[in-house]
Design a protein around this motif. Structure first.
Motif, mmCIF file in Angstrom:
data_model
loop_
_atom_site.group_PDB
_atom_site.id
_atom_site.type_symbol
_atom_site.label_atom_id
_atom_site.label_comp_id
_atom_site.label_asym_id
_atom_site.label_seq_id
_atom_site.Cartn_x
_atom_site.Cartn_y
_atom_site.Cartn_z
ATOM 1 N N UNK A 55 2.010 16.884 -7.746
ATOM 2 C CA UNK A 55 2.885 16.276 -6.748
ATOM 3 C C UNK A 55 4.188 15.940 -7.451
ATOM 4 N N UNK A 56 5.281 16.470 -6.949
ATOM 5 C CA UNK A 56 6.573 16.336 -7.610
ATOM 6 C C UNK A 56 7.100 14.904 -7.523
ATOM 7 N N UNK A 57 7.836 14.498 -8.530
ATOM 8 C CA UNK A 57 8.574 13.239 -8.484
ATOM 9 C C UNK A 57 9.942 13.534 -7.881
ATOM 10 N N UNK A 58 10.209 12.998 -6.707
ATOM 11 C CA UNK A 58 11.452 13.293 -5.996
ATOM 12 C C UNK A 58 12.196 12.007 -5.666
ATOM 13 N N UNK A 59 13.434 12.152 -5.232
ATOM 14 C CA UNK A 59 14.295 11.010 -4.959
ATOM 15 C C UNK A 59 13.819 10.203 -3.755
ATOM 16 N N UNK A 60 13.140 10.860 -2.815
ATOM 17 C CA UNK A 60 12.693 10.185 -1.600
ATOM 18 C C UNK A 60 11.268 9.664 -1.787
ATOM 19 N N UNK A 61 10.824 8.797 -0.878
ATOM 20 C CA UNK A 61 9.490 8.230 -1.023
ATOM 21 C C UNK A 61 8.941 7.656 0.257
ATOM 22 N N UNK A 62 9.183 8.346 1.377
ATOM 23 C CA UNK A 62 8.721 7.815 2.662
ATOM 24 C C UNK A 62 7.625 8.644 3.300
ATOM 25 N N UNK A 63 7.249 9.770 2.670
ATOM 26 C CA UNK A 63 6.322 10.692 3.307
ATOM 27 C C UNK A 63 4.976 10.685 2.590
ATOM 28 N N UNK A 64 3.889 10.334 3.257
ATOM 29 C CA UNK A 64 2.571 10.275 2.622
ATOM 30 C C UNK A 64 2.217 11.597 1.950
ATOM 31 N N UNK B 158 4.930 7.826 -1.565
ATOM 32 C CA UNK B 158 4.981 7.422 -0.166
ATOM 33 C C UNK B 158 3.872 6.456 0.188
ATOM 34 N N UNK B 159 3.821 6.048 1.458
ATOM 35 C CA UNK B 159 2.765 5.134 1.912
ATOM 36 C C UNK B 159 1.386 5.749 1.728
ATOM 37 N N UNK B 160 0.416 4.907 1.385
ATOM 38 C CA UNK B 160 -0.954 5.379 1.212
ATOM 39 C C UNK B 160 -1.637 5.579 2.564
ATOM 40 N N UNK B 161 -2.700 6.368 2.536
ATOM 41 C CA UNK B 161 -3.324 6.806 3.783
ATOM 42 C C UNK B 161 -3.860 5.640 4.612
ATOM 43 N N UNK B 162 -4.416 4.617 3.966
ATOM 44 C CA UNK B 162 -4.972 3.534 4.765
ATOM 45 C C UNK B 162 -3.892 2.754 5.493
ATOM 46 N N UNK B 163 -2.696 2.679 4.926
ATOM 47 C CA UNK B 163 -1.579 2.039 5.625
ATOM 48 C C UNK B 163 -1.154 2.878 6.830
ATOM 49 N N UNK C 1 0.833 -1.209 0.000
ATOM 50 C CA UNK C 1 0.000 0.000 0.000
ATOM 51 C C UNK C 1 0.869 1.262 0.000
ATOM 52 N N UNK C 2 1.410 1.579 -1.146
ATOM 53 C CA UNK C 2 2.220 2.783 -1.339
ATOM 54 C C UNK C 2 2.207 3.142 -2.811
ATOM 55 N N UNK C 3 2.500 4.399 -3.092
ATOM 56 C CA UNK C 3 2.667 4.820 -4.474
ATOM 57 C C UNK C 3 4.058 5.420 -4.622
#
Length: 399
Positions: free
Chosen positions: A211-220, A43-48, A38-40
């Protein structure tokens, strides 16, 4: 520069007990979620996130940095706790200690009126919604980044309301947030200066352009570009006093930089654990990798950098616990820790070779997150420049 006192043994004992409970929760409950789909891309999706927070609530470790009476742990205790939440990239989200919420909760607790605390702070502490901090602006338009005095977003009085117009960029978690803190510069003739406002989200006047495409991906919610057109905010939703926005920003940013250092130190501790395990199990040329000096020395350097990151974070925390603003100290901590953790993350990838750049472990993700950490909350170069200015001022004062 402030000299920090010795920490209170009773307080650090309390912090150690909370940190131990948080560590057990993160290792036993949160880490298994790292494979949850459950992520895109952002970052993690809201239900997760909601599910993780519920697990933390059940375990008694939701918002562990805030005491039942609403007071915060000391900064030294917070350092102990946030390092443990960072052992998984999902840990801060589960425990409700993630950015930007943790920094926003701190700011509202320090500056907010009783009404603002009840309406906006309480839901955040209870984990019933996320927040966003609207300060940074698009660089192409000459807006505020590391220099907030360049702010282009304006606010003007209209009866018992303020009307806000402008654009913001790199706004973390705006997509899906329930609470926003919007910073704008007054357009009034009396030159009231920068102001901060609390707003309920979503609001039709605040539009996410992309929503920008960035190097990180941990923040909803990722990091968004935002347009604000004719946002009407009641006057009693101004945070603090008119014209005090820049000062309030520092109230938030100094501890927030330190919190980033705490969380990402935890992430690198875990990445190093994985690299150490790999180096002891993987054999090459007739012996374990760790017995090759090129590998063993990298892990030894990781141990040194991690300890230095912990020590400077604790020192800065003790300064903030004196009541000092700690801007100089937080700048030094941001530079030293972000650069040290970049070295740690890079070595972990290198030790693990092809596995280190794959998604088979969290090491590759930690590397990307730490690379982004060197930029947000002020890039290394801005903090060094700020420190150099202080060196010059101190020299002039003594001359």
């Amino acid at each position: 520069m402030t000299t920090a006192p010795s920490p209170n043994p009773a307080a650090t004992g309390r912090g150690a007990e909370i940190a131990a409970r948080v560590e057990r929760f993160v290792r036993d409950v949160v880490i298994p979620y790292e494979r949850d789909p459950r992520r895109d891309a952002h970052g993690p999706l809201e239900d997760l996130v909601v599910e993780l927070k519920e697990r933390a609530r059940e375990a008694g470790v939701l918002s562990p940095h805030i005491l039942p009476d609403g007071d915060h742990l000391t900064q030294r205790e917070t350092a102990m706790v946030l390092r443990k939440t960072g052992l998984s990239l999902l840990g801060p989200l589960a425990c409700n200690t993630a950015a930007p919420d943790e920094g926003n909760m701190y700011l509202l607790g320090k500056v907010g009126s009783a009404e603002i605390k009840e309406r906006f702070l309480k839901p955040l502490v209870e984990g019933r919604g996320r927040s966003a901090f609207f300060m940074t602006e698009p660089a192409a338009e000459g807006g505020a980044g590391s220099d907030p005095s360049m702010m282009q977003t304006t606010c003007r009085r209209d009866g018992n309301h303020w009307v806000i117009d402008g654009r913001k960029a790199f706004i973390t978690g705006a997509q899906g947030a329930k609470v926003g803190i919007v910073m704008a510069k007054s357009a009034e003739a009396d030159g009231a200066g920068a102001c901060m406002f609390l707003v309920d989200l979503p609001d039709p006047a605040i539009r996410i352009e992309r929503v920008l495409d960035t190097i990180d991906g941990s923040m909803p919610g990722g990091h968004s570009v935002i347009s604000i057109e004719g946002l009407r905010v009641p006057a009693d939703q101004m945070l603090g006093e008119p014209g005090e926005g820049f000062r309030y920003a520092q109230v938030r940013l100094s501890p927030a930089r330190l919190s980033h250092c705490m969380r990402w130190t935890g992430a690198c501790i875990r990445a190093n654990e994985i690299a150490v395990d790999y180096a002891n199990r993987r054999h090459a040329f007739g012996k374990p990798l760790i017995d090759h000096e090129g590998v063993g020395y990298m892990l030894a350097d990781n141990l040194i950098d991690l300890k230095q990151a912990e020590l400077i974070t604790d020192w800065c925390a003790d300064v903030l616990d004196t009541g000092a603003l700690g801007t100089v100290e937080s700048s030094m901590a941001k530079v030293a820790v972000s650069e040290a953790l970049m070295r740690v993350a890079d070595r972990c990838v290198q030790v693990m070779g092809g596995t280190g750049v794959s998604g088979d472990t969290m090491v590759e993700a930690v590397f990307r997150e730490i690379r982004a950490f060197r930029i947000y909350d002020g890039p290394t170069e801005v903090h060094r420049w700020s420190l150099a200015k202080k060196i010059k001022r101190d020299w002039r004062d003594k001359a």
